[in-house]
Design a protein around this motif. Structure first.
Motif, PDB file in Angstrom:
ATOM      1  N   GLY A   1      -0.673 -24.007 -29.125  1.00 16.09           N
ATOM      2  CA  GLY A   1      -0.760 -22.557 -29.590  1.00 16.09           C
ATOM      3  C   GLY A   1      -1.139 -21.647 -28.695  1.00 16.09           C
ATOM      4  O   GLY A   1      -0.221 -21.019 -28.695  1.00 16.09           O
ATOM      5  N   PHE A   2      -2.234 -21.860 -27.878  1.00 12.12           N
ATOM      6  CA  PHE A   2      -2.504 -20.611 -26.895  1.00 12.12           C
ATOM      7  C   PHE A   2      -1.290 -20.382 -25.877  1.00 12.12           C
ATOM      8  O   PHE A   2      -0.931 -19.487 -25.826  1.00 12.12           O
ATOM      9  CB  PHE A   2      -3.819 -20.781 -26.231  1.00 12.12           C
ATOM     10  CG  PHE A   2      -4.240 -19.928 -25.272  1.00 12.12           C
ATOM     11  CD1 PHE A   2      -4.895 -18.722 -25.699  1.00 12.12           C
ATOM     12  CD2 PHE A   2      -4.014 -19.900 -24.002  1.00 12.12           C
ATOM     13  CE1 PHE A   2      -4.906 -17.626 -24.986  1.00 12.12           C
ATOM     14  CE2 PHE A   2      -4.231 -18.966 -23.341  1.00 12.12           C
ATOM     15  CZ  PHE A   2      -4.895 -17.683 -23.417  1.00 12.12           C
ATOM     16  N   LEU A   3      -1.222 -21.596 -25.157  1.00 11.23           N
ATOM     17  CA  LEU A   3      -0.206 -21.521 -24.080  1.00 11.23           C
ATOM     18  C   LEU A   3       1.319 -21.233 -24.467  1.00 11.23           C
ATOM     19  O   LEU A   3       1.992 -20.507 -23.862  1.00 11.23           O
ATOM     20  CB  LEU A   3      -0.302 -22.682 -23.104  1.00 11.23           C
ATOM     21  CG  LEU A   3      -1.406 -22.912 -22.510  1.00 11.23           C
ATOM     22  CD1 LEU A   3      -1.438 -24.014 -21.517  1.00 11.23           C
ATOM     23  CD2 LEU A   3      -1.568 -21.567 -21.581  1.00 11.23           C
ATOM     24  N   GLY A   4       1.603 -21.698 -25.537  1.00 14.82           N
ATOM     25  CA  GLY A   4       2.979 -21.444 -26.383  1.00 14.82           C
ATOM     26  C   GLY A   4       3.160 -20.044 -26.517  1.00 14.82           C
ATOM     27  O   GLY A   4       4.365 -19.465 -26.620  1.00 14.82           O
ATOM     28  N   ALA A   5       2.044 -19.192 -27.023  1.00 11.57           N
ATOM     29  CA  ALA A   5       2.101 -17.921 -27.374  1.00 11.57           C
ATOM     30  C   ALA A   5       1.938 -16.814 -25.919  1.00 11.57           C
ATOM     31  O   ALA A   5       2.531 -16.017 -26.071  1.00 11.57           O
ATOM     32  CB  ALA A   5       1.077 -17.370 -28.700  1.00 11.57           C
ATOM     33  N   PHE A   6       1.232 -17.612 -25.283  1.00  9.16           N
ATOM     34  CA  PHE A   6       0.726 -16.708 -23.956  1.00  9.16           C
ATOM     35  C   PHE A   6       1.868 -16.585 -23.179  1.00  9.16           C
ATOM     36  O   PHE A   6       2.379 -15.566 -22.681  1.00  9.16           O
ATOM     37  CB  PHE A   6      -0.299 -17.382 -23.219  1.00  9.16           C
ATOM     38  CG  PHE A   6      -0.854 -16.707 -22.229  1.00  9.16           C
ATOM     39  CD1 PHE A   6      -1.343 -15.426 -22.088  1.00  9.16           C
ATOM     40  CD2 PHE A   6      -0.834 -17.308 -20.828  1.00  9.16           C
ATOM     41  CE1 PHE A   6      -1.549 -14.707 -20.908  1.00  9.16           C
ATOM     42  CE2 PHE A   6      -1.190 -16.740 -19.613  1.00  9.16           C
ATOM     43  CZ  PHE A   6      -1.833 -15.506 -19.581  1.00  9.16           C
ATOM     44  N   THR A   7       2.634 -17.747 -22.870  1.00  7.75           N
ATOM     45  CA  THR A   7       3.791 -17.959 -21.937  1.00  7.75           C
ATOM     46  C   THR A   7       4.967 -17.429 -22.973  1.00  7.75           C
ATOM     47  O   THR A   7       5.036 -17.523 -24.165  1.00  7.75           O
ATOM     48  CB  THR A   7       3.903 -19.218 -21.224  1.00  7.75           C
ATOM     49  OG1 THR A   7       4.210 -20.226 -22.162  1.00  7.75           O
ATOM     50  CG2 THR A   7       2.821 -19.411 -20.252  1.00  7.75           C
ATOM     51  N   THR A   8       6.068 -17.138 -22.115  1.00  3.26           N
ATOM     52  CA  THR A   8       7.403 -16.650 -22.880  1.00  3.26           C
ATOM     53  C   THR A   8       8.448 -16.809 -22.142  1.00  3.26           C
ATOM     54  O   THR A   8       8.817 -15.920 -21.183  1.00  3.26           O
ATOM     55  CB  THR A   8       6.943 -15.155 -23.373  1.00  3.26           C
ATOM     56  OG1 THR A   8       8.199 -14.734 -24.081  1.00  3.26           O
ATOM     57  CG2 THR A   8       6.691 -14.163 -22.457  1.00  3.26           C
ATOM     58  N   PHE A   9       9.252 -17.702 -22.396  1.00  2.93           N
ATOM     59  CA  PHE A   9      10.539 -17.888 -21.886  1.00  2.93           C
ATOM     60  C   PHE A   9      11.655 -16.827 -22.335  1.00  2.93           C
ATOM     61  O   PHE A   9      12.270 -16.359 -21.480  1.00  2.93           O
ATOM     62  CB  PHE A   9      11.220 -19.317 -22.250  1.00  2.93           C
ATOM     63  CG  PHE A   9      12.443 -19.553 -21.288  1.00  2.93           C
ATOM     64  CD1 PHE A   9      12.395 -19.914 -20.097  1.00  2.93           C
ATOM     65  CD2 PHE A   9      13.796 -19.425 -21.959  1.00  2.93           C
ATOM     66  CE1 PHE A   9      13.506 -20.271 -19.455  1.00  2.93           C
ATOM     67  CE2 PHE A   9      14.758 -19.309 -21.352  1.00  2.93           C
ATOM     68  CZ  PHE A   9      14.805 -19.920 -20.003  1.00  2.93           C
TER      69      PHE A   9
END
Length: 115
Positions: free
Chosen positions: A66-74
């Protein structure tokens, strides 16, 4: 329950990333600096998250996915690289992807080893 934690974590991660973008714009930094920062910090936090054992499924849904998936961005990283190519910033085209990938790998490994 898991879907709710995933949604809350994703919303918080996206809002935090947007906050970093606004902060970098306020500091008059190039557009790719915010992406580099969130991907580097996100990698460091992922190394920490690998050690979370409270309730693995719930913590993974909220924090890692949730958090890191939306925070980081490939996708933004890829877009920024293409934008550097279009701007003919050949130094940036080389340095930005290389530094981003190395910092991500080094920071996740470092955090995992330290914790």
């Amino acid at each position: 329950m898991i879907w709710l934690l995933l949604a809350i974590g994703g919303g918080l991660g996206a809002a935090t990333r947007y906050g970093v973008v606004l902060w970098m714009e306020h500091k008059e930094q190039p557009y790719y600096v915010a992406t580099f920062i969130v991907n580097s910090v996100g990698s460091l936090l992922m190394g920490v998250a690998l050690h979370i054992t409270v309730d693995q499924q719930l913590s993974t849904a909220f924090f890692s996915t949730g958090f890191l998936g939306a925070f980081t961005t490939f996708s933004t990283f890829a877009f920024d690289t293409v934008k550097l190519i279009r701007e003919k910033d050949f130094r940036g085209v080389f340095l930005y992807p290389v530094l981003t990938l190395f910092s991500g790998i080094i920071l996740v490994t470092l955090a995992y080893q330290i914790i």
